[in-house]
Motif scaffolding. Structure first.
Motif, mmCIF file in Angstrom:
data_model
loop_
_atom_site.group_PDB
_atom_site.id
_atom_site.type_symbol
_atom_site.label_atom_id
_atom_site.label_comp_id
_atom_site.label_asym_id
_atom_site.label_seq_id
_atom_site.Cartn_x
_atom_site.Cartn_y
_atom_site.Cartn_z
ATOM 1 N N GLY A 2 75.875 84.255 90.992
ATOM 2 C CA GLY A 2 74.276 84.602 90.993
ATOM 3 C C GLY A 2 73.406 83.946 89.963
ATOM 4 N N PRO A 3 72.056 84.223 90.516
ATOM 5 C CA PRO A 3 71.306 83.505 89.191
ATOM 6 C C PRO A 3 71.569 83.440 87.286
ATOM 7 C CG PRO A 3 70.162 85.013 90.613
ATOM 8 C CD PRO A 3 71.506 85.564 90.558
ATOM 9 N N PRO A 4 71.164 82.281 86.654
ATOM 10 C CA PRO A 4 71.703 82.463 85.572
ATOM 11 C C PRO A 4 71.212 84.341 84.664
ATOM 12 C CG PRO A 4 69.627 80.888 85.239
ATOM 13 C CD PRO A 4 70.494 81.226 86.743
ATOM 14 N N ASN A 45 64.576 75.486 81.885
ATOM 15 C CA ASN A 45 64.388 74.566 83.222
ATOM 16 C C ASN A 45 65.531 74.598 84.099
ATOM 17 O OD1 ASN A 45 64.169 70.541 83.561
ATOM 18 N ND2 ASN A 45 63.168 72.276 84.941
ATOM 19 N N LEU A 46 65.408 75.014 85.124
ATOM 20 C CA LEU A 46 66.661 75.348 85.842
ATOM 21 C C LEU A 46 66.343 74.328 87.228
ATOM 22 C CD1 LEU A 46 66.438 79.246 86.389
ATOM 23 C CD2 LEU A 46 67.859 77.406 84.602
ATOM 24 N N ILE A 47 67.326 74.342 88.063
ATOM 25 C CA ILE A 47 67.330 73.025 88.755
ATOM 26 C C ILE A 47 68.018 73.378 90.085
ATOM 27 C CG2 ILE A 47 66.574 70.383 89.757
ATOM 28 C CD1 ILE A 47 66.632 70.470 86.723
ATOM 29 N N ALA A 48 67.544 73.460 91.223
ATOM 30 C CA ALA A 48 68.631 73.139 92.178
ATOM 31 C C ALA A 48 68.502 72.259 92.979
ATOM 32 C CB ALA A 48 68.564 74.481 93.107
ATOM 33 N N GLY A 54 73.721 74.379 90.677
ATOM 34 C CA GLY A 54 74.697 75.449 91.386
ATOM 35 C C GLY A 54 75.277 76.046 90.384
ATOM 36 N N SER A 55 75.535 75.044 88.798
ATOM 37 C CA SER A 55 76.252 75.995 87.963
ATOM 38 C C SER A 55 76.174 77.209 87.065
ATOM 39 C CB SER A 55 76.483 75.375 86.327
ATOM 40 O OG SER A 55 74.922 75.126 86.149
ATOM 41 N N ILE A 84 69.556 79.428 91.496
ATOM 42 C CA ILE A 84 69.373 80.935 91.898
ATOM 43 C C ILE A 84 69.912 81.721 92.915
ATOM 44 C CG2 ILE A 84 67.971 80.102 90.373
ATOM 45 C CD1 ILE A 84 65.482 79.597 92.272
ATOM 46 N N ARG A 85 70.832 81.317 93.497
ATOM 47 C CA ARG A 85 70.739 81.961 94.595
ATOM 48 C C ARG A 85 71.787 83.587 94.326
ATOM 49 N NH1 ARG A 85 74.914 77.520 97.622
ATOM 50 N NH2 ARG A 85 76.101 77.984 96.222
#
Length: 542
Positions: free
Chosen positions: A528-530, A503-506, A483-484, A517-518
């Motif tokens: 919001g998303p990166p 590598n994006l993770i939730a 959630g960062s 990424i929400r």
């Protein structure tokens, strides 16, 4: 944060190849010269026309690694789409544009974005990466050179004995407040050891004295913990060119810890950096490019907010105003960070090298090269190199400190690891991993929230002008999760074969509400998303 990042991953790789060839050149035929005899000269065999083969467009599965946590996945296609939604990014770059950490040409690898429009902390730049072309000297002189990264200039090899000066019995005398630990007259060069007290309870100054090395024995602490809203403590001042070394003659973990309320003032110069290192590094051939983990490192603890609160304290809020939230720092026992003062000041470190540090005490309980716990925006950190840490180069737990000109070379784990609600800026960053092999779960940077997806303050940073050279066989060079929130500006990312770039993770919310990424949500301090702007990616050894 080893305990929270040992997730498995699914890296789906498919390759689509389209050969691109460019043709140029012409056949040449020799003619007979003047005279009465006609000579027929056969045409030579044509020289093969050189071809130029560009790599095929990268696939989503090559560019981004998928990791499923708690049944939740951010697909490779979704990750690539997030990057492509930014501006001036090149996801099809090639590694040949770099010579080590330096670009081979003077032209920016992709159109740059001016980071000074984001915040006045950032220096305005018109190039991507940490270095502005092959002749940039910004990282020269105050760094040491190694197989991980060659900066050139006047910097010595990291394996070389630091510049200590010539010992003379009459003048190499330990200053007041330190203990004479004798000399190493049996070795070369001759040195006098001046040991720091394990508990520094009054202001202490360490001048530069030729032939003198200041010694850390065990857990050396500056001040005592003044609490989240406590009084001012003491200051440890270290002169430019000084050398501070751990004591290898005993078995305790040697480290330097600055408690909440106290300060360090370690201000070197480009030509006289302050060097923190191991005792092994004080003799010729005492260390090699493979050496690491020979002492604990440096810990700075402050009274700026943290999102993760110890049991019975907190919780915190978006403003970080809790006066009860605090957290124990890892690597030691019973030392805390955190508080409501975002502008807290733990001192200054400039033109400093930290060599051969980092100790993994247990899984998730490690000492890094430099550890920041809740340090505030009043803390000044610039021109710092962490070399050959056996864990992270630098790990930041919460706080608001900004950093500039940071070189992480040869780390065995992550280069830059940020979490626990860190909300600061970084510019001119280099992470160049070990060439002798870092651990398999090591990233150039890892950003998360310690598995607290919606804890406040939310982790949110901006990286500007960064160069990441990913050699470890991790899932990717950049891992962001928990959630960062992040903003990546003016970067260069290079990874070896079988390693993705992103590598994006939730992992803690529903599949329809994947926190990392929400969409932006002000009620959750969620940006919001990166966002990726002006980042050049050379993934998978391309």
């Amino acid at each position: 944060m080893a305990s929270s990042k040992r997730f498995g991953f699914i890296l789906m790789a498919t390759t689509a190849c389209a050969a691109l060839a460019g043709c140029s050149g012409a056949d040449g035929v020799a003619s007979p010269g003047a005279g009465s005899i006609n000579v027929t000269v056969p045409a030579p065999t044509p020289t093969p026309t050189p071809t130029s083969t560009a790599p095929s467009a990268i696939t989503a599965a090559q560019f981004a690694a998928q990791t499923t946590v708690n049944g939740i996945t951010i697909t490779s296609d979704e990750q690539l789409a997030i990057v492509n939604a930014g501006t001036n990014n090149n996801v099809n770059g090639v590694g040949s544009v770099l010579n080590g950490v330096y670009p081979v040409g003077a032209t920016s690898l992709t159109t740059a974005t001016d980071p000074s429009t984001i915040n006045s902390f950032f220096t305005s730049t018109n190039y991507v990466g940490a270095l502005n072309g092959p002749t940039d000297t910004a990282f020269q002189g105050w760094t040491c050179n190694s197989t991980s990264a060659e900066f050139g200039g006047s910097g010595a090899r990291c394996t070389a004995v630091p510049s200590i000066g010539t010992y003379a019995a009459a003048t190499s005398v330990c200053p007041t407040g330190t203990t004479d630990d004798g000399t190493n007259s049996s070795s070369s060069p001759t040195l006098r050891y001046c040991r720091l007290p394990q508990n520094i309870t009054t202001d202490l100054s360490l001048p530069k004295i030729a032939g003198v090395v200041y010694r850390l024995r065990g857990q050396t602490e500056v001040g005592r913990d003044e609490g989240s809203v406590g009084a001012s403590g003491v200051t440890l001042t270290i002169a430019a060119g000084s050398v501070i070394a751990a004591d290898s003659s005993e078995n305790t973990n040697d480290l330097l810890l600055v408690n909440r309320g106290s300060k360090i003032s370690a201000i070197g110069t480009r030509d006289a950096p302050i060097v923190f290192t191991s005792q092994q590094n004080l003799v010729n051939n005492g260390v090699s490019d493979a050496s690491q983990g020979q002492w604990g490192g440096i810990i700075l603890l402050g009274r700026a907010p943290t999102a993760v609160c110890a049991t019975g304290t907190g919780p915190n809020n978006a403003n970080g105003s809790s006066t009860t939230c605090q957290q124990a720092i890892e690597g030691v026992t019973g030392r805390f960070y955190g508080g409501p003062n975002a502008a807290d000041n733990s001192g200054q470190m400039s033109y400093v090298q930290i060599r051969y540090s980092g100790i993994a005490i247990s899984d998730g309980n490690e000492l890094q090269g430099l550890t920041l716990g809740g340090t505030g925006s009043g803390t000044v950190l610039d021109h710092i190199q962490s070399h050959n840490s056996a864990d992270d180069g630098i790990e930041i737990f919460g706080g608001t400190t900004n950093l500039k000109y940071i070189a992480i070379t040869g780390a065995d784990d992550d280069g830059f690891d940020i979490d626990n609600g860190y909300r600061g800026f970084m510019q001119f960053m280099i992470a160049a991993q070990r060439l002798v092999g870092a651990t398999a779960d090591s990233f150039s940077t890892e950003i998360d929230s310690n598995n607290g997806e919606d804890l406040l303050p939310r982790t949110y940073s901006t990286y500007a002008n960064f160069t990441f050279i990913q050699t470890a066989l991790a899932p990717a060079a950049i891992r962001q999760r928990g959630g960062s929130d992040m903003r990546y500006v003016n970067g260069v990312v290079k990874s070896v074969g079988n390693v993705a770039c992103v590598n994006l993770i939730a992992g803690e919310t529903s599949a329809s509400d994947r926190s990392t990424i929400r969409a932006a949500d002000t009620t959750k301090q969620d940006a919001g998303p990166p966002v990726f702007s002006s980042v050049y990616f050379a993934c998978q050894g391309r």
